[in-house]
Structures are given as C-alpha cells and as structure tokens.
Scaffold this motif. Structure first.
Motif, PDB file in Angstrom:
ATOM      1  N   GLN A 259       0.829  -1.205   0.000  1.00  0.00           N
ATOM      2  CA  GLN A 259       0.000   0.000   0.000  1.00  0.00           C
ATOM      3  C   GLN A 259       0.871   1.266   0.000  1.00  0.00           C
ATOM      4  O   GLN A 259       0.556   2.255   0.664  1.00  0.00           O
ATOM      5  CB  GLN A 259      -0.944   0.009   1.212  1.00  0.00           C
ATOM      6  CG  GLN A 259      -1.958  -1.125   1.232  1.00  0.00           C
ATOM      7  CD  GLN A 259      -3.070  -0.915   0.223  1.00  0.00           C
ATOM      8  OE1 GLN A 259      -3.951  -0.085   0.437  1.00  0.00           O
ATOM      9  NE2 GLN A 259      -3.024  -1.635  -0.878  1.00  0.00           N
ATOM     10  N   LEU A 352      -4.748   0.663  -5.891  1.00  0.00           N
ATOM     11  CA  LEU A 352      -4.354   1.093  -4.549  1.00  0.00           C
ATOM     12  C   LEU A 352      -5.539   1.672  -3.792  1.00  0.00           C
ATOM     13  O   LEU A 352      -5.755   1.391  -2.611  1.00  0.00           O
ATOM     14  CB  LEU A 352      -3.237   2.134  -4.657  1.00  0.00           C
ATOM     15  CG  LEU A 352      -2.368   2.386  -3.435  1.00  0.00           C
ATOM     16  CD1 LEU A 352      -1.550   1.151  -3.099  1.00  0.00           C
ATOM     17  CD2 LEU A 352      -1.437   3.562  -3.689  1.00  0.00           C
ATOM     18  N   THR A 362      -1.838  -2.669   6.058  1.00  0.00           N
ATOM     19  CA  THR A 362      -2.558  -1.516   6.595  1.00  0.00           C
ATOM     20  C   THR A 362      -3.348  -1.851   7.849  1.00  0.00           C
ATOM     21  O   THR A 362      -4.085  -1.028   8.346  1.00  0.00           O
ATOM     22  CB  THR A 362      -3.527  -0.971   5.542  1.00  0.00           C
ATOM     23  OG1 THR A 362      -4.429  -2.005   5.159  1.00  0.00           O
ATOM     24  CG2 THR A 362      -2.775  -0.491   4.302  1.00  0.00           C
TER      25      THR A 362
END
Length: 517
Positions: A259, A352, A362
């Motif tokens: 990410q 993304l 994340t």
C-alpha cells in the motif's frame, strides 16, 4: 538475395504438416477419402491461421496425378505446379483488388470450359467479403450449380459481411486461433531444424505476441533472429516487443501489497525510462495475476515457478480478483488517456485506492474501548451450544457480535458469517459450519479468520471449524431473518396508511416494499 522468409519457407504443403485446426482437417480428409465433395467451400477465421494454405492443399488433393486423396504426393507435375504457383487450373483471386462486377463476370466466363492441366478447376477467392453486391449477385447462380469440374473456395476474415445467399451455398469451416502452446512448439521445431539458438521463454513470448496467428509468429521470429544476430534470446525478444519480463513486474505488486503509493509511482517512473509499451505491460500484469489466481486454486500448476508460488501465498484471492478486473478496464481505457503512461499509472492507483481495508500492511490494532455497562443480550434463536469462556472472551459469547470486530472482507467474511461459535476457551476457538457451505472452506480463508481472532484477542489462537448437518443459527441467517421481519413490518405500516388504502381500492393496486442497502 536468395533468402526466403520463414512464413513462406515453412508454409505447410500437406494436411499432416499443419499446426492446429485438427477437426477441420479431419472432416476434409474423410470427405476426400469417401469422395463426398462439395462444390463450394468457405474458410473463415482471423489472419494467419491457415485459410489460404488449406485451400491450396485442397487444390492439390483434388488434382494430384495419383487421384483424389487427402495425402497428395507433392512430387507429381500437378502438385509441384500448385506449390510453385504455376498451376493453370488454380485461379487465385484477390477480392480486395478485384471488386467490380466486370471482374467477376470475366472470371465466370471461363467456368464452363474444362480444365486444361488438372482434374478440377479451382477458384480461390481470397478476402471474399471485399466483393461488391453486384459481384456477389453475379456469382450466385454459378456458385450454386457449377459444372462438375469446378470447385469454389472462398476465404475471409469477416464472414458477417458476406450475403446470406452466399453463405447458404457454401460448406463453411471456421478456423480457430492457434494456441500459444502449439505456436511455441512449432517455433521450437523450426529453430531446431534451422540450427538457430533460442531461449524457450523467448519463443513462448513470441507465441503469445502472435495472438493466434502462425504467420505473425513466423514474421516475429524472423525479426527476433535479425535483432539477436542469429539467436533468439529472452532479453532481446522482450526489448524488441517493448515489453518486460514477469520478474520486472514484481516491484509493482510488492508496492501494491505494501500500500505504498510513492514506491508505486517511483517504480513506474523507472520502467518508463526503458520506453516500454504500456499496453503490453498491462497485458503482462493481467497474465501474471491470472497465473497467480490459478495457482491458488490448483497449486500444482506453479511447481516450476517460484515467483507465482510466492505471489499465490502472499496476495489474498479477493485482492487478485480486484486487481485483475481493474487491469482489464485499464487496458480498455488506455487509448482514451492523454498518454499511455498516465493511463497505466491511474490503473495502478485505482488498485491502490480500492484495495480491501484489511490488507496485511494496513492493519492497525483495534484500540481498547471503554467498558460499557450495557448488557449483552443473546437472541434465543442464536444461542449456540454450551461455551466454555474465560477472561476477556466473556463478552464475546455471541458470534454475531464478534464478527464485525474481526474486520473481515470478501470470502473470509462470507465463511465466518455462515459459522456459529461452539467453544472459546484458553487459546482454542471452535466454530461449526453447515455441510451445505463446505465448498467455501479452505485453509487460506481459515487462516485469515484465525489471524483476525488473534488481532482481536491479542494472543495466539487455535481455530477449528467442524462440519455438521444441523441447521445452524448463523449470523448470516439471523441477518436475513431480521431483514425479512423489517420488510414485513414496513409493509404492514404502509398498508395501514389511509391514503394507501384508498389507492388500493381505486386502482386494485398492490404494495411492494424493498429495503435500501
């Protein structure tokens, strides 16, 4: 100056040397053996799959001095003349350059006369869809009832443009695209025969780039041999095609998995320095994701590919499906963007932006919430079997309350929502799953649920999921029942409205209520 290009040198001279199109070759061979011959044939298919080649071989089969046969000798005067383009009774017409009706009438004037050299007069009309309507009309009667000594063979890449009256008078054969595996094998055979050094991966790349056309594959092979000074090397082929190898795309997927938008754009900028074809880059990325998805379902397919095996274990299945779909849309829209690089970057940024919230990089620990004095009530219908509970887990007896806190998505959430909690004690969590949902159960999804439980409980968890034939009060079923109750309540409330009652009486109407989600 005597060099002959590979596409002409390796043009098949018999059915047995053709690559692909086995069903069509079998039908034609059987028809020739049984002497069940049609007066007009139509070969359709994309460029370079063998339409004209089959037509010429069929002309040899009909005119070989050894008789009508699916295996012409190739050495008699007639076979040699056809191979050299000197056979007087084979008329090859390029419809793209002879579209006028006068050309067609001039051609048909010679039809009644017997052959001068062979057994049959063969009229091969290439790119037949380019003929004018007047030309088609002039051809109709002769095409339907030609003399015994005349055979018509039409070839086209666009059969939809042929009049239905022409189609109905022909025996149609559709030639399919040749598979990359078949093309690569044939290219390898050619290189071995021509004593050309090659990398197997380079030939596979050429086969893929040919897009089902053997002629295109041979033309690309000619280019690759010239580019590589007589050898076909992996790096040379990728550079020639303006594409990149599978390994070169790994930094993109690593940036997506992490990410990391900054790293993602820096990687694209580094790739742009090599002036790649961004459309081909997207196609390579799509192919890589496809292989990875297959490896997750059938691990044996990636035994020889460490890269694919690694991706299959690191990327969740739903992420791969999402990336694949976005890449497909990005390839479609690439021509609409101000620049190919910009369209490529936006495709990756879209991946993304729409990545699942529970991506591994994340995930953040759930902050401890203040203790609530609100009593946790368990619906009677959802009451599971006896649960052994200790410590913080006492507030988690209701699996329906636990499920949202796990922050699962995709198939992992679907699996968990169809389970019920049977036991939660020490480090052991035991769930039950109905056998009707057994196809959903696999080790990868089970591991994701276990990881989510560990994040929530903040200690290692041993997760077991037992199958049962019992009717389980799962969160999924409870949610469905609650929705049905709300729907019935809403409908009843609407029916009590005097204005609605009046409309029903006036127009014999009915009420349909739907929940907005």
């Amino acid at each position: 100056m005597n060099y002959q290009v590979l596409a002409r040198k390796w043009r098949p001279r018999s059915f047995s040397t053709m690559v692909g199109q086995e069903p069509i070759l079998r039908m034609l061979s059987n028809a020739l053996e049984q002497k069940r011959l049609h007066h007009a044939y139509l070969f359709t298919g994309t460029r370079g799959v063998g339409k004209t080649t089959i037509a010429r071989i069929l002309a040899k089969c009909l005119n070989c001095e050894n008789g009508i046969t699916p295996n012409p000798c190739g050495t008699c005067a007639n076979c040699t003349a056809i191979d050299n383009g000197q056979f007087l009774d084979l008329y090859e017409i390029d419809a793209a350059s002879r579209t006028k009706v006068e050309d067609t009438r001039e051609l048909l004037d010679n039809v009644p006369y017997p052959p001068s050299q062979g057994r049959c007069k063969v009229y091969l009309i290439d790119e037949a869809h380019m003929l004018s309507n007047s030309s088609f009309n002039a051809l109709l009667k002769t095409l339907e009832e030609p003399p015994e000594h005349v055979k018509f063979i039409l070839a086209t890449t666009d059969p939809k443009r042929l009049p239905i009256t022409i189609l109905s008078r022909c025996l149609q054969f559709h030639l399919k695209r040749i598979t990359p595996e078949q093309i690569a094998k044939h290219l390898q055979h050619i290189c071995d025969t021509e004593t050309i050094k090659y990398d197997v991966s380079a030939l596979e790349k050429l086969a893929t780039a040919a897009d089902g056309s053997m002629r295109d594959a041979l033309s690309l092979l000619d280019q690759a041999i010239a580019y590589g000074h007589g050898a076909v090397k992996h790096a040379d082929v990728y550079a020639m095609l303006g594409s990149m190898a599978q390994d070169d795309l790994l930094p993109l997927l690593n940036a997506l998995a992490a990410q990391d938008g900054k790293l993602l754009l820096e990687t694209v900028a580094q790739m742009a320095e090599q002036a790649p074809d961004f459309k081909q880059l997207l196609e390579e990325l799509i192919s890589l994701l496809h292989k990875t998805a297959i490896a997750q379902i059938v691990p044996e397919t990636a035994k020889q590919d460490a890269v694919i095996r690694a991706l299959a274990t690191q990327l969740p299945a739903e992420d791969i499906q999402l990336y694949y779909q976005i890449a497909l849309l990005g390839r479609r829209d690439l021509a609409l963007t101000p620049s190919p690089q910009q369209g490529f970057e936006m495709t990756l940024l879209r991946m993304l932006a729409f990545a699942p919230a529970d991506a591994a990089t994340t995930i953040t620990p759930t902050p401890p919430k203040e203790k609530s004095t609100k009593e946790v009530k368990t619906p009677v219908a959802a009451k599971p079997a006896a649960i052994a509970v200790q410590a913080p887990a006492q507030a988690m007896q209701n699996w329906q309350d636990i499920l949202p806190k796990l922050e699962l998505t995709g198939m992992a959430y679907a699996l968990a929502s169809n389970c019920v909690l049977q036991e939660m004690a020490d480090n052991k969590v035991k769930l039950a799953l109905s056998t009707t949902h057994q196809p959903m159960l696999n080790q990868k999804l089970k591991d994701r649920i276990a990881e989510a439980l560990e994040r929530l409980l903040k200690h290692p968890v041993q997760l077991d999921i037992d199958l049962t034939t019992a009717d389980l009060p799962t969160p999924q079923k409870q949610n469905q029942q609650e929705q049905e109750q709300r729907l019935a309540s809403a409908k009843q409330s609407v029916l009590q409205d005097p204005r609605v009652k009046k409309l029903i009486e006036m127009y014999d109407a009915s009420v349909e209520v739907a929940l907005l989600v």
